[in-house]
Write a protein that holds these residues in place. Structure first.
Motif, PDB file in Angstrom:
ATOM      1  N   GLY A  27      21.090   8.518  -3.036  1.00  0.00           N
ATOM      2  CA  GLY A  27      20.832   7.177  -2.517  1.00  0.00           C
ATOM      3  C   GLY A  27      20.718   6.161  -3.638  1.00  0.00           C
ATOM      4  N   ARG A  28      20.229   5.015  -3.304  1.00  0.00           N
ATOM      5  CA  ARG A  28      20.090   3.928  -4.272  1.00  0.00           C
ATOM      6  C   ARG A  28      18.903   4.179  -5.207  1.00  0.00           C
ATOM      7  NH1 ARG A  28      23.260  -0.391  -2.825  1.00  0.00           N
ATOM      8  NH2 ARG A  28      24.031  -0.386  -0.671  1.00  0.00           N
ATOM      9  N   VAL A  29      19.118   3.927  -6.493  1.00  0.00           N
ATOM     10  CA  VAL A  29      18.074   4.168  -7.488  1.00  0.00           C
ATOM     11  C   VAL A  29      16.844   3.310  -7.219  1.00  0.00           C
ATOM     12  CG1 VAL A  29      17.478   3.977  -9.934  1.00  0.00           C
ATOM     13  CG2 VAL A  29      19.699   4.901  -9.276  1.00  0.00           C
ATOM     14  N   TRP A  30      17.056   2.038  -6.859  1.00  0.00           N
ATOM     15  CA  TRP A  30      15.918   1.132  -6.719  1.00  0.00           C
ATOM     16  C   TRP A  30      14.979   1.552  -5.589  1.00  0.00           C
ATOM     17  CZ3 TRP A  30      14.726  -1.642  -2.349  1.00  0.00           C
ATOM     18  CH2 TRP A  30      15.724  -1.804  -1.390  1.00  0.00           C
ATOM     19  N   ILE A  31      15.534   2.235  -4.563  1.00  0.00           N
ATOM     20  CA  ILE A  31      14.673   2.718  -3.478  1.00  0.00           C
ATOM     21  C   ILE A  31      13.778   3.849  -3.988  1.00  0.00           C
ATOM     22  CG2 ILE A  31      14.631   3.830  -1.217  1.00  0.00           C
ATOM     23  CD1 ILE A  31      17.202   2.409  -0.532  1.00  0.00           C
ATOM     24  N   GLY A  32      14.360   4.774  -4.745  1.00  0.00           N
ATOM     25  CA  GLY A  32      13.575   5.854  -5.324  1.00  0.00           C
ATOM     26  C   GLY A  32      12.532   5.339  -6.296  1.00  0.00           C
ATOM     27  N   VAL A  33      12.898   4.334  -7.097  1.00  0.00           N
ATOM     28  CA  VAL A  33      11.956   3.729  -8.043  1.00  0.00           C
ATOM     29  C   VAL A  33      10.808   3.062  -7.290  1.00  0.00           C
ATOM     30  CG1 VAL A  33      11.675   1.893  -9.749  1.00  0.00           C
ATOM     31  CG2 VAL A  33      13.647   3.419  -9.884  1.00  0.00           C
ATOM     32  N   THR A  34      11.117   2.371  -6.202  1.00  0.00           N
ATOM     33  CA  THR A  34      10.078   1.723  -5.405  1.00  0.00           C
ATOM     34  C   THR A  34       9.103   2.750  -4.848  1.00  0.00           C
ATOM     35  OG1 THR A  34      11.592  -0.067  -4.778  1.00  0.00           O
ATOM     36  CG2 THR A  34       9.631   0.248  -3.413  1.00  0.00           C
ATOM     37  N   PHE A  35       9.636   3.848  -4.316  1.00  0.00           N
ATOM     38  CA  PHE A  35       8.768   4.917  -3.820  1.00  0.00           C
ATOM     39  C   PHE A  35       7.871   5.453  -4.940  1.00  0.00           C
ATOM     40  CE2 PHE A  35      11.983   5.964  -0.291  1.00  0.00           C
ATOM     41  CZ  PHE A  35      11.218   5.304   0.667  1.00  0.00           C
ATOM     42  N   GLY A  36       8.455   5.659  -6.136  1.00  0.00           N
ATOM     43  CA  GLY A  36       7.686   6.184  -7.257  1.00  0.00           C
ATOM     44  C   GLY A  36       6.580   5.246  -7.695  1.00  0.00           C
ATOM     45  N   LEU A  37       6.884   3.952  -7.748  1.00  0.00           N
ATOM     46  CA  LEU A  37       5.874   2.961  -8.146  1.00  0.00           C
ATOM     47  C   LEU A  37       4.750   2.867  -7.111  1.00  0.00           C
ATOM     48  CD1 LEU A  37       8.161   0.092  -9.513  1.00  0.00           C
ATOM     49  CD2 LEU A  37       6.748   1.668 -10.845  1.00  0.00           C
ATOM     50  N   LEU A  38       5.106   2.893  -5.839  1.00  0.00           N
ATOM     51  CA  LEU A  38       4.093   2.846  -4.787  1.00  0.00           C
ATOM     52  C   LEU A  38       3.247   4.120  -4.794  1.00  0.00           C
ATOM     53  CD1 LEU A  38       6.111   1.265  -1.826  1.00  0.00           C
ATOM     54  CD2 LEU A  38       4.318   0.183  -3.199  1.00  0.00           C
ATOM     55  N   ALA A  39       3.868   5.262  -5.111  1.00  0.00           N
ATOM     56  CA  ALA A  39       3.110   6.514  -5.219  1.00  0.00           C
ATOM     57  C   ALA A  39       2.083   6.427  -6.344  1.00  0.00           C
ATOM     58  CB  ALA A  39       4.067   7.679  -5.475  1.00  0.00           C
ATOM     59  N   ALA A  40       2.507   5.879  -7.492  1.00  0.00           N
ATOM     60  CA  ALA A  40       1.588   5.716  -8.618  1.00  0.00           C
ATOM     61  C   ALA A  40       0.461   4.761  -8.262  1.00  0.00           C
ATOM     62  CB  ALA A  40       2.353   5.200  -9.838  1.00  0.00           C
ATOM     63  N   LEU A  41       0.795   3.678  -7.543  1.00  0.00           N
ATOM     64  CA  LEU A  41      -0.226   2.710  -7.125  1.00  0.00           C
ATOM     65  C   LEU A  41      -1.212   3.353  -6.156  1.00  0.00           C
ATOM     66  CD1 LEU A  41      -1.209  -0.220  -7.263  1.00  0.00           C
ATOM     67  CD2 LEU A  41       0.326  -0.748  -5.353  1.00  0.00           C
ATOM     68  N   GLY A  42      -0.699   4.200  -5.251  1.00  0.00           N
ATOM     69  CA  GLY A  42      -1.581   4.898  -4.323  1.00  0.00           C
ATOM     70  C   GLY A  42      -2.525   5.846  -5.048  1.00  0.00           C
ATOM     71  N   GLN A  43      -1.998   6.579  -6.020  1.00  0.00           N
ATOM     72  CA  GLN A  43      -2.823   7.486  -6.812  1.00  0.00           C
ATOM     73  C   GLN A  43      -3.907   6.725  -7.564  1.00  0.00           C
ATOM     74  OE1 GLN A  43      -3.077  10.665  -7.037  1.00  0.00           O
ATOM     75  NE2 GLN A  43      -4.296  10.920  -8.891  1.00  0.00           N
ATOM     76  N   ALA A  44      -3.519   5.601  -8.177  1.00  0.00           N
ATOM     77  CA  ALA A  44      -4.482   4.792  -8.928  1.00  0.00           C
ATOM     78  C   ALA A  44      -5.553   4.221  -8.001  1.00  0.00           C
ATOM     79  CB  ALA A  44      -3.753   3.661  -9.652  1.00  0.00           C
ATOM     80  N   GLY A  45      -5.113   3.727  -6.830  1.00  0.00           N
ATOM     81  CA  GLY A  45      -6.070   3.179  -5.870  1.00  0.00           C
ATOM     82  C   GLY A  45      -7.021   4.238  -5.345  1.00  0.00           C
ATOM     83  N   GLY A  46      -6.497   5.430  -5.060  1.00  0.00           N
ATOM     84  CA  GLY A  46      -7.347   6.515  -4.589  1.00  0.00           C
ATOM     85  C   GLY A  46      -8.386   6.926  -5.616  1.00  0.00           C
ATOM     86  N   SER A  47      -7.988   6.961  -6.883  1.00  0.00           N
ATOM     87  CA  SER A  47      -8.929   7.293  -7.961  1.00  0.00           C
ATOM     88  C   SER A  47     -10.009   6.230  -8.075  1.00  0.00           C
ATOM     89  CB  SER A  47      -8.181   7.424  -9.290  1.00  0.00           C
ATOM     90  OG  SER A  47      -7.240   8.477  -9.229  1.00  0.00           O
ATOM     91  N   LEU A  48      -9.602   4.981  -7.937  1.00  0.00           N
ATOM     92  CA  LEU A  48     -10.547   3.867  -8.049  1.00  0.00           C
ATOM     93  C   LEU A  48     -11.592   3.920  -6.931  1.00  0.00           C
ATOM     94  CD1 LEU A  48     -10.787   1.310  -9.912  1.00  0.00           C
ATOM     95  CD2 LEU A  48      -9.780   0.042  -8.017  1.00  0.00           C
ATOM     96  N   ILE A  49     -11.150   4.255  -5.718  1.00  0.00           N
ATOM     97  CA  ILE A  49     -12.071   4.336  -4.580  1.00  0.00           C
ATOM     98  C   ILE A  49     -13.060   5.481  -4.759  1.00  0.00           C
ATOM     99  CG2 ILE A  49     -12.213   4.791  -2.100  1.00  0.00           C
ATOM    100  CD1 ILE A  49      -9.444   3.412  -1.878  1.00  0.00           C
ATOM    101  N   ALA A  50     -12.574   6.613  -5.292  1.00  0.00           N
ATOM    102  CA  ALA A  50     -13.432   7.797  -5.444  1.00  0.00           C
ATOM    103  C   ALA A  50     -14.344   7.715  -6.659  1.00  0.00           C
ATOM    104  CB  ALA A  50     -12.564   9.050  -5.540  1.00  0.00           C
ATOM    105  N   ARG A  51     -14.020   6.841  -7.611  1.00  0.00           N
ATOM    106  CA  ARG A  51     -14.748   6.825  -8.876  1.00  0.00           C
ATOM    107  C   ARG A  51     -16.250   6.633  -8.710  1.00  0.00           C
ATOM    108  NH1 ARG A  51     -12.421   2.905 -13.326  1.00  0.00           N
ATOM    109  NH2 ARG A  51     -10.648   4.292 -12.978  1.00  0.00           N
TER     110      ARG A  51
END
Length: 296
Positions: A151-175
Motif C-alpha cells: 500500500g501507500r507508504v504515508w498510510i503506514g507511516v501515519t499508523f506508526g506515528l499514531l501507534a507511538a503517540l498512543g504508547q506515549a499517551g498510555g505511559s503518561l496516564i499510567a505514570r
C-alpha cells in the motif's frame, strides 16, 4: 547486570517485530492484536493469581490503568500492527521508537516537566533518524518479504506515528499510578492488557471485513503469536522492570530504546542480506537522540 537486562529487553522487542510480522499479515492486524493480547492476559492472570498482586490495586488505580490500556495497548498496539503489516518490522519499529520523544514532549505539555536544549536536540535527532531509517533504501535485504511495502507508504507511516503517540499517551496516564510505588507491576500490566482484549473483541466482531480474522488460527500461527506476546510483554517487560529496580533510569531507558538498532543485525541474520548504510545511520541517529533525551 541491570544494564544487560535493559539491553535484553530491547533485543526482545526487536525480535518480536520479526516473529509477529508473518502472523499479523496472515490473520490481519486487528485479529493478531486480539489473539496476542488474549494469550498474554491469560498468562498475566495466572501470575497475578499466584502472587496475589491484585490486592495492591484500588478502584481509582484500576480506572486510570484501564484508561492507560485503552490508549497505550489497544490503540497503540492495534495501530502498530497495521503499520507492521504495511511497512515491515524495520520501518514500523523505527516509527514506534518515536514514543520516547513523544512522551518527553507530552510530559512537558501535560505535566509541566522541563525539557532543556539538550532534550529538544534529542527530539529533533530522533525525528530525523527515524525519517532516514523509514524513507531510506533497505539495502540487500530489500527483496525479502520483511522489507516489502504494502500500500501507500504515508498510510503506514501515519499508523506508526499514531501507534507511538498512543504508547506515549498510555505511559503518561499510567505514570502517576506507578510512581506511587503501591501497585504491583504485573497486575498493572494485566489491567492494561485486559481492557485492550475487551476492546479488541468488540472490534473483531464488527461486520467490517478489515477487522475480521483474515485466516484461521492454526497451531503454527497460534504458537508464533504466543511467542510474540511472551517476548514482548512477559520477558521484555520483566527485564525492563528488573533493570529499573536497580539501574539508573536514564541509562536503562536509553539501552531499552535500542530496538531500532538491534533489529538490523537480527534482520541481517534472518534474511541473510546486509541492511543499507542508510538504515544503520538512521537507527544510530535515533538512538543518539534518545540518549540525549533520557540522559539530560
Amino acid at each position: 547486570m541491570f544494564e544487560l537486562a535493559a539491553l535484553g529487553a530491547a533485543l526482545c522487542w526487536a525480535v518480536t517485530g520479526l516473529v509477529g510480522a508473518g502472523p499479523a499479515r496472515a490473520v490481519g492486524p486487528t485479529a493478531f492484536g486480539f489473539y496476542r493480547q488474549g494469550m498474554v492476559t491469560l498468562m498475566l492472570g495466572a501470575v497475578t493469581l499466584v502472587t496475589g498482586g491484585w490486592q495492591s490495586v484500588t478502584g481509582h488505580d484500576a480506572a486510570w490503568l484501564a484508561l492507560s490500556g485503552l490508549v497505550g495497548v489497544f490503540l497503540g498496539d492495534t495501530l502498530l500492527f497495521f503499520s507492521l503489516v504495511r511497512l515491515g518490522p524495520r520501518r514500523a519499529g523505527a516509527l514506534f521508537a518515536l514514543n520516547a520523544p513523544m512522551a518527553a514532549l507530552l510530559g512537558r505539555v501535560v505535566l509541566g516537566e522541563t525539557l532543556p536544549p539538550q532534550g529538544w536536540a534529542g527530539v529533533a535527532l530522533c525525528a530525523v533518524g527515524v525519517a532516514v531509517a523509514v524513507l531510506g533504501r533497505p539495502g540487500r535485504s530489500g527483496t525479502h518479504s520483511f522489507e516489502a511495502v504494502r500500500g501507500r507508504v504515508w498510510i503506514g507511516v501515519t499508523f506508526g506515528l499514531l501507534a507511538a503517540l498512543g504508547q506515549a499517551g498510555g505511559s503518561l496516564i499510567a505514570r502517576p499510578v506507578m510512581a506511587a510505588g503501591q501497585v504491583d507491576a504485573m497486575t498493572a500490566s494485566l489491567i492494561r492488557v485486559g481492557i485492550a482484549v475487551v476492546c479488541s473483541s468488540i472490534l473483531v466482531s464488527l461486520p467490517i471485513r478489515q477487522f475480521r480474522p483474515q485466516a484461521r488460527l492454526t497451531l503454527r500461527l497460534g504458537a508464533q503469536i504466543a511467542a510474540s506476546g511472551v517476548l514482548a510483554m512477559l520477558i521484555g517487560m520483566t527485564l525492563l522492570l528488573f533493570a529499573l529496580s536497580g539501574g539508573k533510569v536514564g541509562i536503562v531507558s536509553t539501552l531499552s530504546a535500542l530496538s531500532p538498532v538491534l533489529i538490523l543485525p537480527v534482520l541481517w541474520i534472518v534474511t541473510g542480506a546486509r541492511p543499507s548504510a542508510t538504515s544503520w545511520a538512521g537507527a544510530a541517529m535515533a538512538t543518539v537522540g534518545m540518549a540525549l533525551i533520557f540522559l539530560r
